[in-house]
Structure formats: structure tokens, C-alpha cells
Design a protein around this motif. Structure first.
Motif, PDB file in Angstrom:
ATOM      1  N   PRO A 135      -4.205   4.636 -14.484  1.00  0.00           N
ATOM      2  CA  PRO A 135      -3.662   3.463 -15.130  1.00  0.00           C
ATOM      3  C   PRO A 135      -2.395   3.823 -15.705  1.00  0.00           C
ATOM      4  N   ALA A 136      -2.154   4.928 -16.137  1.00  0.00           N
ATOM      5  CA  ALA A 136      -0.819   5.244 -16.881  1.00  0.00           C
ATOM      6  C   ALA A 136       0.260   5.149 -15.795  1.00  0.00           C
TER       7      ALA A 136
ATOM      8  N   THR B 271      -8.599   0.753  -8.896  1.00  0.00           N
ATOM      9  CA  THR B 271      -9.743   1.045  -9.969  1.00  0.00           C
ATOM     10  C   THR B 271      -9.804   2.608  -9.991  1.00  0.00           C
ATOM     11  N   SER B 272      -9.974   3.134 -10.950  1.00  0.00           N
ATOM     12  CA  SER B 272     -10.002   4.578 -11.370  1.00  0.00           C
ATOM     13  C   SER B 272     -10.508   5.036 -12.381  1.00  0.00           C
ATOM     14  N   ALA B 273     -11.288   5.995 -12.407  1.00  0.00           N
ATOM     15  CA  ALA B 273     -11.736   6.788 -13.891  1.00  0.00           C
ATOM     16  C   ALA B 273     -10.823   7.587 -14.308  1.00  0.00           C
ATOM     17  N   ASP B 274      -9.985   8.413 -13.289  1.00  0.00           N
ATOM     18  CA  ASP B 274      -8.777   9.111 -13.828  1.00  0.00           C
ATOM     19  C   ASP B 274      -7.719   8.596 -14.477  1.00  0.00           C
ATOM     20  N   GLU B 275      -7.700   8.980 -15.768  1.00  0.00           N
ATOM     21  CA  GLU B 275      -6.901   8.371 -16.815  1.00  0.00           C
ATOM     22  C   GLU B 275      -5.150   8.464 -16.342  1.00  0.00           C
TER      23      GLU B 275
ATOM     24  N   ILE C 221       0.272   3.364 -12.908  1.00  0.00           N
ATOM     25  CA  ILE C 221       0.456   1.986 -12.443  1.00  0.00           C
ATOM     26  C   ILE C 221       1.305   1.223 -13.706  1.00  0.00           C
ATOM     27  N   GLN C 222       0.689   1.396 -14.775  1.00  0.00           N
ATOM     28  CA  GLN C 222       1.488   0.708 -16.006  1.00  0.00           C
ATOM     29  C   GLN C 222       3.017   1.050 -16.176  1.00  0.00           C
ATOM     30  N   SER C 223       3.247   2.011 -15.954  1.00  0.00           N
ATOM     31  CA  SER C 223       4.638   2.472 -16.108  1.00  0.00           C
ATOM     32  C   SER C 223       5.514   2.117 -15.016  1.00  0.00           C
ATOM     33  N   ALA C 224       4.805   1.952 -13.826  1.00  0.00           N
ATOM     34  CA  ALA C 224       5.773   1.492 -12.742  1.00  0.00           C
ATOM     35  C   ALA C 224       5.797  -0.033 -12.340  1.00  0.00           C
ATOM     36  N   TYR C 225       5.013  -0.678 -12.820  1.00  0.00           N
ATOM     37  CA  TYR C 225       4.839  -2.112 -12.533  1.00  0.00           C
ATOM     38  C   TYR C 225       4.894  -2.865 -13.690  1.00  0.00           C
TER      39      TYR C 225
ATOM     40  N   LEU D 274       0.800  -0.993   0.048  1.00  0.00           N
ATOM     41  CA  LEU D 274      -0.091   0.144  -0.139  1.00  0.00           C
ATOM     42  C   LEU D 274       0.770   1.247  -0.006  1.00  0.00           C
ATOM     43  N   ARG D 275       1.982   1.307   0.808  1.00  0.00           N
ATOM     44  CA  ARG D 275       2.788   2.431   0.854  1.00  0.00           C
ATOM     45  C   ARG D 275       3.563   3.107  -0.431  1.00  0.00           C
ATOM     46  N   ASP D 276       3.734   1.819  -1.269  1.00  0.00           N
ATOM     47  CA  ASP D 276       4.287   2.227  -2.570  1.00  0.00           C
ATOM     48  C   ASP D 276       3.366   2.724  -3.479  1.00  0.00           C
ATOM     49  N   LEU D 277       2.071   2.294  -3.506  1.00  0.00           N
ATOM     50  CA  LEU D 277       1.036   2.887  -4.294  1.00  0.00           C
ATOM     51  C   LEU D 277       0.619   4.365  -3.826  1.00  0.00           C
ATOM     52  N   ILE D 278       0.516   4.694  -2.619  1.00  0.00           N
ATOM     53  CA  ILE D 278       0.290   5.826  -2.089  1.00  0.00           C
ATOM     54  C   ILE D 278       1.457   6.910  -2.587  1.00  0.00           C
ATOM     55  N   ASP D 279       2.629   6.288  -2.347  1.00  0.00           N
ATOM     56  CA  ASP D 279       3.603   7.009  -2.921  1.00  0.00           C
ATOM     57  C   ASP D 279       3.892   7.342  -4.405  1.00  0.00           C
ATOM     58  N   ARG D 280       3.550   6.415  -5.194  1.00  0.00           N
ATOM     59  CA  ARG D 280       3.372   6.499  -6.721  1.00  0.00           C
ATOM     60  C   ARG D 280       2.473   7.467  -6.991  1.00  0.00           C
ATOM     61  N   LEU D 281       1.024   7.305  -6.253  1.00  0.00           N
ATOM     62  CA  LEU D 281       0.125   8.294  -7.016  1.00  0.00           C
ATOM     63  C   LEU D 281       0.034   9.688  -6.219  1.00  0.00           C
ATOM     64  N   ALA D 282       1.194  10.084  -5.418  1.00  0.00           N
ATOM     65  CA  ALA D 282       1.346  11.405  -4.716  1.00  0.00           C
ATOM     66  C   ALA D 282       1.562  12.362  -5.985  1.00  0.00           C
TER      67      ALA D 282
END
Length: 156
Positions: free
Chosen positions: A131-132, A124-128, A134-138, A20-28
Motif C-alpha cells: 500500500p505504501a 489487496t495485500s497484507a504486506d505493508e 501504491i499510495q506514493s505512486a498514484y 498491469l505492467r505499471d503495477l508489476i514494475d512498481r512492485l519489483a
């Protein structure tokens, strides 16, 4: 359009390479600006018509004991900084749901993150942009037909 991705990246071929911490950091910085609700994931067994909620973490070292669990039990709304601190103080989230809403949003979630049995993370998100990111990080990111709504109990 809402998009659901599942992240299966593994470290050493055995454990998830993210938490979770990684996702929170990536989406900052948006994840830190968001309001969050932490809750369990519903597990069900359709054959017997039974279900229960599951929230599980491993280790909580820095903050008060099991800060994420306390947030899940209370289901209170917390800011992104509080969620980030609790996530960074937790070794691993095994089961859990984290719903983030941006300040300008009244009802719809900006992003929903689910930890599913230490097997994958679902975003899950409607914000384009989400996903961009997430897909670039993993590396092992799969598109799902929709979010997980239940898991058969016998798989747990």
C-alpha cells in the motif's frame, strides 16, 4: 492486516493512467520473484442469480498472440518475469485477476491485483510495503472495505 486499495488515476481525464505492467514494475523486485496465477474476474447479477467469468485485454503485440489470455485460460502458475513480459506485450487489461505468491509463501497470496472494467485497478495485500508503494505512486487511491468479489452484470 490485509488492505485493499483502488487506483482510479486518469490520463487526460478519460483513460486509466496505469495498467498491469505499471503495477508489476512498481512492485519489483518482489513482483518478479513471485509466482503468479492469472484468472478471470467473476461477474454476477444477484437479482437473477447468474454469474460468469470475464477476462479481457486489448492488443498483444510482441509475444505470442494474447499471452495473458492464454495464462488466464490455463490458470497455470508462472514466474514474475513471464507475467511481466506478457503484461508489457499487452496494450490494456480490461478485466482480470493476478494473484502473486512469494517463494517463501505456501498458501497465502502476497498480493492480488484486479483490473475492473478499465475503471480502476484494485490491489489487496497484507504486506505493508505494497500500500505504501501504491499510495506514493498514484494520486487517486481509495481504500476499499474489501476486495471486489462480484460486479452486477448490468453494469458491464
Amino acid at each position: 492486516m490485509t488492505k485493499t486499495l483502488r487506483i482510479y488515476d486518469l490520463r487526460d481525464g478519460r483513460v486509466l493512467a496505469l495498467d498491469l505492467r505499471d503495477l508489476i514494475d512498481r512492485l519489483a523486485p518482489r513482483s518478479l520473484e513471485a509466482r503468479w496465477i492469472v484468472s478471470p474476474v467473476t461477474l454476477s447479477n444477484p437479482r437473477v442469480g447468474r454469474s460468469h467469468d470475464e477476462f479481457m485485454i486489448v492488443g498483444s503485440a510482441q509475444l505470442s498472440e494474447n499471452a495473458l489470455e492464454q495464462l488466464a485460460v490455463s490458470k497455470s502458475v508462472v514466474n514474475g518475469i513471464t507475467l511481466s513480459e506478457a503484461a508489457h506485450a499487452t496494450n490494456q487489461v480490461i478485466w482480470g485477476q493476478f494473484v502473486g505468491m512469494l517463494p517463501e509463501q505456501k498458501e497465502d497470496a502476497w498480493v492480488v491485483v484486479r483490473a475492473i472494467d478499465s475503471t480502476f485497478y484494485e490491489v489487496t495485500s497484507a504486506d505493508e510495503a505494497v500500500p505504501a508503494i501504491i499510495q506514493s505512486a498514484y494520486k487517486d487511491v481509495r481504500t476499499a472495505t474489501g476486495p471486489v468479489t462480484s460486479i452486477p452484470i448490468e453494469q458491464v
